[in-house]
Design a protein around this motif. Sequence first.
Motif, short mmCIF file in Angstrom:
data_model
loop_
_atom_site.label_atom_id
_atom_site.label_comp_id
_atom_site.label_asym_id
_atom_site.label_seq_id
_atom_site.Cartn_x
_atom_site.Cartn_y
_atom_site.Cartn_z
N PRO A 133 54.70 -25.18 13.67
CA PRO A 133 53.69 -24.47 13.50
C PRO A 133 54.05 -22.68 13.32
N GLY A 134 54.90 -22.47 13.89
CA GLY A 134 55.42 -20.97 13.58
C GLY A 134 55.93 -20.75 12.34
N ALA A 135 56.73 -21.77 11.83
CA ALA A 135 57.45 -21.52 10.56
C ALA A 135 56.59 -21.83 9.39
N THR A 136 55.56 -22.68 9.62
CA THR A 136 54.35 -23.01 8.42
C THR A 136 53.71 -21.77 8.46
N LYS A 145 51.72 -19.43 -3.31
CA LYS A 145 51.62 -20.90 -3.44
C LYS A 145 52.72 -21.61 -4.17
N GLN A 146 53.14 -20.94 -5.38
CA GLN A 146 54.11 -21.74 -6.05
C GLN A 146 55.57 -21.66 -5.21
N GLU A 147 55.68 -21.20 -4.19
CA GLU A 147 57.01 -20.90 -3.56
C GLU A 147 57.01 -21.73 -2.28
N ARG A 148 55.78 -21.91 -1.80
CA ARG A 148 55.64 -22.45 -0.24
C ARG A 148 56.26 -23.73 -0.22
N GLY A 149 56.27 -24.67 -1.06
CA GLY A 149 57.03 -25.75 -1.09
C GLY A 149 58.31 -25.72 -0.69
N ALA A 359 53.60 -32.40 3.42
CA ALA A 359 52.85 -32.67 4.66
C ALA A 359 53.01 -31.22 5.41
N ASN A 360 54.24 -30.63 5.44
CA ASN A 360 54.33 -29.40 6.18
C ASN A 360 53.66 -28.34 5.50
N VAL A 361 53.95 -28.19 4.28
CA VAL A 361 53.29 -27.16 3.33
C VAL A 361 51.64 -27.16 3.50
N LEU A 362 50.94 -28.36 3.44
CA LEU A 362 49.57 -28.57 3.42
C LEU A 362 48.76 -27.59 4.16
N PRO A 363 49.15 -27.33 5.44
CA PRO A 363 48.44 -26.38 6.13
C PRO A 363 48.11 -24.85 5.50
#
Length: 445
Positions: A133-136, A145-149, A359-363
Amino acid sequence: MDIQGEASNPAPSSDSARTIPSLRWWIGGILFASTVINYIDRQTLSLLAPYLKQDYHWSNTDYANLVIAFRVAYSIGQTLNGRLMDHIGTKRGLTLTVLWYSIVSVLTPLARGLHSFMGFRFFLGLGESGNWPGATKAVSEWFPKQERGLATALFDSGSSIGGAVAPFIVLWLYFRWGTRPAFVVPGLLGFLWLIVWRWLYHLPQDHPRISVAERQMILADHKEDEPPAKTPARWRDLLKLPQTWGTIIARSFTDPVWFFIADWFPIYLVAKGIALKSGLIAVWIPFIAADLGNFFSGWLSGLLIKRGWSVGNARKALVVFGGCGVALLIPTIFTVNLYWLTLLFALATFSYASFTTIANVLPSDLYKNESVATVSGLSGTGAALGTIVVFELAGHLSDARIATGTHLFDPLMIIAGVIPFIGMILVLLLVRNTKATDQGLVRRI
């Protein structure tokens, strides 16, 4: 002091000599390092288990209880630490959790028996559960948004890297100096990480080493979130949203499959009649494939967004790819050939990692910054609970089928191939723009 409890710093300097080029990727790098250290710490017990079992006369059931103690704490801690991050901020939140589990790791040699080891493992799980959660949340603060994945893939790949390097560190320390250094030295790595973290991490709008262009690029992507909420959304309000359940399912239906492969794969190979010495290629390649899948998913979803795809469609394309690809675990029931098994597991773990990166980037895609870590923590709790169920199921099913020889794990492989596919369908149905999107409760994707 800002709404998250992070101390504000002076406005960034205009002196170009003081700036760090591409600072956001340095932030991504330190999040990757945190994940690597996190996994080295948690792997210490499993690597030393054969020797500790002899020293303390533990049965397999005793060892299973140690593992479950960690998982129970991890499932609780994901939700609690996610909430903590949203209340006090990323910098302070990760500082506290890394400090916590580093101290626990250093003190673990004080354990004198099963119950004290269970206590240390429980407290280790509570602390280590804060990493995701901290890293996310950090990714949501620092990356458009285009680099979060890709940024999520970077820090998440630390789990495979940490698991891969842990044997070389922990076993070398154990064989050279014994049990205490094998626990203490990995714990000390966390303290070294904290020094860099405390110096490097500030919010983009406050960072003294960020360039003007990079700060403007990051903040421009967050304009839709202004004005920020004063407090994180309540759990019960978040749980009313279909997007929240889609995010929880995305990890709950995929992570348990990965942990099953990671923790049971050597036993699976032996059941297939493959000696571990000759099957080393099969042990390593699925982990390498998972790392490649992380980066493939992050890169491709970002590329699709740059080419005009909506965030939702770009992410869902990788969810479909991952959900279908993990089904390649099912054909493993028809072969005992080492190379076919290696190929199928590699393709499946590549696909899994593509799914779990999304799944990790969705939040961070769906929620405003004040709720990102809370939702990430809820999804982590779902994944941890699912893993406990899978481990119990694996033990009971394999024991009941002990006479089936090379087909010992067939039902589990079918389940492991089908569950992510079901998760894929549910994510496609639940993660969408709804009335809550129009009301500004979640971001439009």
